[in-house]
Design a protein around this motif. Structure first.
Motif, PDB file in Angstrom:
ATOM      1  N   GLU A  65     -11.732   2.022  64.194  1.00  0.00           N
ATOM      2  CA  GLU A  65     -11.019   0.900  63.568  1.00  0.00           C
ATOM      3  C   GLU A  65      -9.529   0.913  63.889  1.00  0.00           C
ATOM      4  O   GLU A  65      -8.786   0.041  63.436  1.00  0.00           O
ATOM      5  N   ASP A 109     -20.964   3.482  55.801  1.00  0.00           N
ATOM      6  CA  ASP A 109     -21.037   2.947  57.156  1.00  0.00           C
ATOM      7  C   ASP A 109     -19.703   2.293  57.506  1.00  0.00           C
ATOM      8  O   ASP A 109     -18.773   2.256  56.692  1.00  0.00           O
ATOM      9  N   ARG A 110     -19.627   1.755  58.710  1.00  0.00           N
ATOM     10  CA  ARG A 110     -18.352   1.205  59.184  1.00  0.00           C
ATOM     11  C   ARG A 110     -17.887   0.035  58.320  1.00  0.00           C
ATOM     12  O   ARG A 110     -16.708  -0.061  57.975  1.00  0.00           O
ATOM     13  N   ASP A 111     -18.822  -0.840  57.941  1.00  0.00           N
ATOM     14  CA  ASP A 111     -18.452  -2.010  57.136  1.00  0.00           C
ATOM     15  C   ASP A 111     -17.959  -1.617  55.746  1.00  0.00           C
ATOM     16  O   ASP A 111     -16.980  -2.167  55.239  1.00  0.00           O
ATOM     17  N   LEU A 119     -15.403   6.896  62.690  1.00  0.00           N
ATOM     18  CA  LEU A 119     -15.445   5.501  62.258  1.00  0.00           C
ATOM     19  C   LEU A 119     -14.035   4.953  62.016  1.00  0.00           C
ATOM     20  O   LEU A 119     -13.722   3.815  62.380  1.00  0.00           O
ATOM     21  N   SER A 163     -17.988  12.279  61.421  1.00  0.00           N
ATOM     22  CA  SER A 163     -18.492  10.898  61.482  1.00  0.00           C
ATOM     23  C   SER A 163     -17.500   9.924  60.854  1.00  0.00           C
ATOM     24  O   SER A 163     -17.219   8.848  61.402  1.00  0.00           O
ATOM     25  N   ARG A 213     -14.515  -0.193  55.979  1.00  0.00           N
ATOM     26  CA  ARG A 213     -13.543  -1.256  56.225  1.00  0.00           C
ATOM     27  C   ARG A 213     -13.229  -2.001  54.933  1.00  0.00           C
ATOM     28  O   ARG A 213     -12.061  -2.276  54.620  1.00  0.00           O
TER      29      ARG A 213
END
Length: 259
Positions: free
Chosen positions: A22, A103-105, A18, A14, A108
């Protein structure tokens, strides 16, 4: 290029996905030991590692990566992020602790943080001050922190050796050569055995030749009265032990016979 390390395959996949979404290149490992070996062969920009893994934990990953490549930031993933203090994380080479699962945020933001701070992190040193004078240690620690470094104190040989055995990693050891509870050389030798790249500054109120005799394996010899004026040298680009990277330091092996 990123390294992602987790023994839970679904979590590992996972996170890798992700990161790839990006636009990053990712190498994924279920074994912390294998990840560390890959860092030596092909250094990545960032390592992201799980904390709780059998045999080779996230702490082990960070400590071993810090020994071979101290400028690579390591992000630690854990479901107990709130229980790890910044000082504990930094002591073991962790740039950032991230709650699991990210999570993705949050990924990042974490990557943006280590990118933004990479230059500062590269020039920041973890320094252990070994001196049995409380006042001197405190004064030097304050000076180091004012230069942006991380300063840790040890009151003597036994306290310093305990830190080495606990797995704490340092870039520089500021070592008083006259310690009441043992031979200062023991400190230099113990940390050198754990990390061949650690730089040892031997210091005293005595003259330089006396300091050299007390701890001949040190890299830099400095009188205490001159120490505050030389701390800026800690921010110089990292170089290997034995290089003539600092005035008053030990010459490299080719020149050692001229001492």
């Amino acid at each position: 290029l990123f390294r992602s390390v987790d023994d839970q395959v679904d979590v590992l996949q996972s996170i890798a996905l992700l990161l790839q979404i990006e636009g990053h290149q990712v190498r994924a490992f279920e074994s912390g030991g294998a990840a560390v070996e890959s860092v030596v062969a092909q250094p990545p920009d960032v390592v992201i590692t799980d904390l709780s893994m059998p045999e080779f934990s996230g702490w082990d990953v960070a400590i071993n990566i810090h020994r071979v490549a101290p400028d690579i930031p390591v992000i630690l993933l854990t479901g107990h992020a709130g229980t790890i203090t910044p000082s504990e994380a930094h002591a073991k080479g962790i740039a950032l602790v991230l709650a699991k699962p990210p999570d993705r945020d949050s990924l990042r933001r974490a990557l943006e943080y280590v990118r933004t701070n990479s230059r500062t992190m590269a020039s920041k040193r973890r320094v252990l001050i070994v001196d049995d004078s409380d006042g001197f240690r405190t004064a030097v620690a304050l000076l180091l922190r004012s230069h942006g470094h991380i300063a840790v104190e040890a009151e003597g040989v036994q306290a310093a050796v305990a830190k080495a055995h606990s797995g704490e990693s340092f870039d520089v050891i500021l070592l008083d050569v006259h310690l009441d509870d043992g031979d200062a050389r023991t400190v230099a030798q113990t940390f050198r055995a754990a990390n061949s790249n650690v730089v040892v500054w031997a210091m005293s109120g005595s003259d330089i030749e006396t300091i050299r005799v007390r701890v001949p394996e040190a890299d830099v010899y400095v009188e205490k009265g001159e120490l505050s004026g030389r701390l800026f040298e800690l921010s110089a680009p990292r170089q290997s032990r034995g290089d003539d990277f600092i005035a008053g330091g030990r010459p490299n092996d080719d020149n050692r016979g001229t001492e």
